[in-house]
Scaffold this active site. Structure first.
Site, PDB file in Angstrom:
ATOM      1  N   CYS A   1      -7.992  -3.486  -2.104  1.00 28.41           N
ATOM      2  CA  CYS A   1      -6.708  -4.461  -2.049  1.00 28.41           C
ATOM      3  C   CYS A   1      -5.334  -3.309  -1.720  1.00 28.41           C
ATOM      4  CB  CYS A   1      -6.709  -5.217  -2.920  1.00 28.41           C
ATOM      5  SG  CYS A   1      -8.137  -6.051  -3.380  1.00 28.41           S
TER       6      CYS A   1
ATOM      7  N   HIS B   1      -0.040  -8.056  -3.817  1.00 24.62           N
ATOM      8  CA  HIS B   1      -1.565  -8.306  -3.403  1.00 24.62           C
ATOM      9  C   HIS B   1      -1.826  -9.770  -3.951  1.00 24.62           C
ATOM     10  CE1 HIS B   1      -5.753  -8.491  -2.732  1.00 24.62           C
ATOM     11  NE2 HIS B   1      -5.853  -8.273  -4.215  1.00 24.62           N
TER      12      HIS B   1
ATOM     13  N   ASN C   1      -7.936 -14.268  -1.151  1.00 22.59           N
ATOM     14  CA  ASN C   1      -7.881 -12.770  -1.350  1.00 22.59           C
ATOM     15  C   ASN C   1      -8.529 -12.407  -0.120  1.00 22.59           C
ATOM     16  OD1 ASN C   1      -7.986 -10.110  -2.203  1.00 22.59           O
ATOM     17  ND2 ASN C   1      -9.009 -10.463  -4.097  1.00 22.59           N
TER      18      ASN C   1
END
Ligand code: UT7
Length: 335
Positions: free
Chosen positions: A123, A262, A292
């Site tokens: 990420c 994020h 996500n």
């Protein structure tokens, strides 16, 4: 060329699958997931903040999404593929182990035979990618760099595991970087902690556990995650990274116009805001629409924040990410 050359973002672009066919032939909503695993829309919304996510088509790989985002970023920067001197793709879902997805993107956009490589930091990939490009441009080695963060997480998601399959989505975001007169990247802070690598991983497919019938039967080619432990680390690490990137500049939370984090979980982001002493309306959120998307999350969030007019000339913004590895990164950019 001068050592203290300023580097900024010249253009941005994103690509989000609209009509998936990998699973249900549409944007995958929580209601769709209710029919696939033992979950509810309420649980997912309350525990994660996610309403729906995009799923790429079966014939659409990471490089395809990356290429679309890259073309849009180049158009936004008013540059041509041949203007690029460096191509970096951040992904944990490359089309294949090799060649690098960055090489596939180079060919697909029609760039010159410039250096092209992938980075695998989950990420945090968009921030790591920008940080690397920043160094090459600042030193005068290259003028224009393309950084793409692209993921097809649906390909490594276990659609029978309710603890992970509700979280992830597919997409891509890209930035073209180059020299700027004013502002640009003001600070960069990166870190990693391999001791916590077990918390989120895809166990098989590499040299440790090559693909076999057994590894497939044991569902080892999917993401395995200890969500509760990751949650705990994420809050602490993202708040600390924000401090490490802002403090050297003498900036306080209130000096930031917007934080682009994020997007792993809305509860993580609320907790980070609280630790930073920042009002939650200064944290940009799009997790409800996309879930996500690993490296692509902060990239797409930045693209959308700019598009929506949330970032204006002269604003100081913070990018802040955390992910598998563990890895993390934060940077302040003056727009
Ligand atoms: O991108 C960076 C890496 N990823 C992250 O940073 C993710 C960080 N972690 C999280 O976002 C959260 O930990 C999750 C959203 C993954 C899970 O939320 P949680 O509040 O930590 O829930 P939990 O794992 O402690 O599970 C609570 C309960 C459990 O049931 P019992 O044992 O209390 O009966 C789970 O089995 O919720 C159950 N559960 C679900 N229930 C309905 C887990 N997943 C689901 C689900 N639907 N999808």
């Amino acid at each position: 060329m001068s050592e203290d050359r300023k580097v900024g973002i010249l253009g941005l672009g994103s690509y989000l699958p609209e009509l998936g066919s990998y699973l249900p032939e549409k944007i995958l909503t929580n209601k769709d997931l209710e029919k696939m695993v033992d979950t509810t829309d309420d649980w997912i919304m309350e525990r994660t903040g996610i309403k729906e996510r995009r799923i790429a088509r079966a014939d659409e790989a990471t490089s395809d999404m990356a290429t679309e985002a890259a073309k849009r970023a180049l158009a936004d920067a008013k540059l041509k593929p041949e203007d690029l001197d460096l191509i970096i793709v951040a992904t944990i879902t490359p089309d294949m182990f090799f060649p690098a997805t960055a090489c596939l993107v180079q060919q697909k956009i029609g760039a010159r035979q410039v250096p092209a490589f992938d980075i695998s930091v989950a990420c945090s990939g968009f921030i790591y990618g920008i940080a690397i490009a920043n160094q090459f441009i600042k030193s005068g080695t290259y003028k224009h760099a393309l950084v793409v963060a692209a993921e097809k997480l649906s390909a490594v998601t276990d659609w029978q595991d309710r603890s992970t399959c509700v979280l992830f989505g597919d997409g891509a975001g890209a930035a073209v970087l180059g020299p700027v007169e004013k502002g640009g990247i003001l600070s960069v802070y990166l870190g990693a902690d391999g001791r916590q690598g077990e918390l989120i991983k895809m166990p098989a497919g590499g040299s440790r556990i090559p693909a076999t019938h057994k590894s497939v039967d044991e569902r080892l080619h999917f993401i395995k995650m200890n969500g509760t432990e990751l949650f705990r680390h994420a809050v602490k690490i993202m708040a600390d990274a924000a401090l490490q990137a802002t403090q050297p500049l003498g900036l306080k939370a209130e000096d930031l116009s917007l934080v682009i984090p994020h997007q792993a979980n809305i509860r993580i982001l609320n907790a980070v805001a609280k630790r930073m002493g920042l009002s939650t309306d200064k944290i940009y959120l799009n997790i409800s629409k996309y879930g996500n998307m690993s490296a692509a999350s902060s990239a797409v969030a930045l693209v959308e924040a700019v598009k929506e007019g949330r970032i204006k000339k002269g604003d100081k913004i913070l990018l802040d990410a955390f992910g598998g590895g563990l890895t993390w990164g934060a940077m302040v950019i003056e727009w």
